[in-house]
Design an enzyme around this catalytic site. Structure first.
Site, PDB file in Angstrom:
ATOM      1  N   LYS A 100      14.658 -28.314 -23.461  1.00  0.00           N
ATOM      2  CA  LYS A 100      15.611 -27.563 -24.295  1.00  0.00           C
ATOM      3  C   LYS A 100      16.207 -28.476 -25.383  1.00  0.00           C
ATOM      4  CE  LYS A 100      18.634 -24.521 -25.702  1.00  0.00           C
ATOM      5  NZ  LYS A 100      18.493 -23.196 -26.231  1.00  0.00           N
ATOM      6  N   LYS A 103      27.670 -29.173 -28.954  1.00  0.00           N
ATOM      7  CA  LYS A 103      27.529 -29.568 -27.543  1.00  0.00           C
ATOM      8  C   LYS A 103      26.075 -29.979 -27.281  1.00  0.00           C
ATOM      9  CE  LYS A 103      26.538 -26.360 -24.857  1.00  0.00           C
ATOM     10  NZ  LYS A 103      25.344 -25.774 -24.269  1.00  0.00           N
TER      11      LYS A 103
END
Ligand code: NAP
Length: 307
Positions: free
Chosen positions: A175, A243
């Site tokens: 990811k 983030k």
């Protein structure tokens, strides 16, 4: 009633989780949902889900529990906090985390749950709010073969590309790879549209001209039109994007590889957060370049106003 006779829990019904849990329901699975802000469970309960009062209660009632919350400490909280999943889960159950979080923490959680006889998969997703709603997400999965096969019917209800990329933690690392590609693509779209505007091109025609060729991309096709129409509604907010870039930079540091483009983009987004734009979509990256260039890449109508 599920043909697999397992009850499926879902913890975290935000932009992504609500769509994903909705697709589990539509495929006929028995679903138990929890969300910190309880009102967000209501549309799913109206569609046939059961609501639980805590993550622990979800775990007590389910065989497989999905999580989709914001950040690493949030997953840690719903797993191991007071009234967390680990406090209620049964021996032989499976936890699947679809949040985007730290690969290192993921490996640690899997180890702790294994001591309770509980399986763990990291299964972060890509495809945005659109993919979550339509059940067409790309899902990158880390974990044991048997656990992946057990979860596959549920993953297939939510995604169209399910790839078992390796052991626990590998899904999260994949990811991060995905996120490098997303933001560098958006930087390219931004730089291109600013140049197009400075060069006097019609922006809509420019996108049409290039998107079918070698330069086409998901970001150009989906976010390019939003940019030129002055539409900053988030599919994915800048705050959440940051983030993920922080996770990329931490992983690059641990692995000893350069992340030059990601680092630059992280700092460009930081200037936007400083100006209070953290809630806008990640395509607002272009605003940082527009300030440097003194050019705004908006389509304007005949009166010279943004249309
Ligand atoms: P979101 O709309 O902000 O939803 C976040 C969810 O997490 C909400 O249900 C929130 O509950 C819950 N939550 C956050 N902190 C919590 C805590 N400490 N305890 C309990 N619940 C907590 O975010 P999202 O866009 O759905 O993203 C969720 C995850 O998917 C993130 O890791 C994100 O990076 C990832 N992701 C997002 C996208 C996208 O395009 N949006 C794409 C791929 C992956 P409340 O409702 O009470 O706030």
């Amino acid at each position: 009633m599920s043909e697999h006779n397992e009850r499926v829990g879902f913890v975290g019904l935000g932009i992504m989780g609500a769509g994903m849990a909705g697709n589990l329901l539509r495929k006929g699975f028995d679903v138990v949902v929890y969300n910190r802000t309880a009102a967000r469970t209501e549309p799913l309960v109206a569609d046939g889900a059961e609501a639980a009062g805590t993550p622990r209660e979800v775990a007590q009632r389910c065989d497989v529990v999905f999580i989709c919350v914001s950040d690493t400490p949030d997953v840690e909280h719903v797993l191991f906090g007071e009234d967390g999943i680990a406090a209620g889960i049964r021996d032989g159950a499976l936890v699947v985390d679809s949040s985007t979080v730290s690969p290192a923490s993921t490996r640690e959680w899997a180890g702790r749950l294994a001591e309770q006889g509980v399986g763990f998969l990291d299964a972060p997703v890509s495809g945005g709010s659109e993919g979550a709603a339509k059940g067409t997400l790309s899902i990158m999965v880390g974990g044991d073969d048997a656990d992946v096969e057990r979860a596959r019917p549920y993953l297939e209800a939510m995604g169209s590309t399910i790839t078992h990329v390796g052991v626990v933690g590998a899904g999260q690392t994949c990811k991060l790879v995905n996120q490098i590609l997303v933001v560098t693509s958006m930087l390219g779209v931004s730089e291109a549209l600013v140049l197009a505007k400075a060069g006097g091109l019609d922006l809509e025609k420019t996108i049409t001209a290039v998107e079918g060729g070698a330069a086409g991309s998901w970001m150009l096709a989906n976010r390019g039109p939003q940019v030129i129409r002055d539409d900053w509604r988030p599919g994915f907010t800048i705050d959440l994007q940051q983030k993920d870039l922080r996770l990329v930079l931490e992983a690059a540091d641990e692995l000893g590889v350069p992340a030059l483009a990601t680092s630059t983009i992280f700092h460009l987004y930081r200037t936007l957060q400083r100006d209070g734009l953290g809630g806008e979509g990640n395509h607002a990256l272009i605003k940082a370049l527009e300030r440097l260039a003194g050019v705004q890449a908006r389509q304007v109508d005949g009166d010279g106003r943004a249309s």
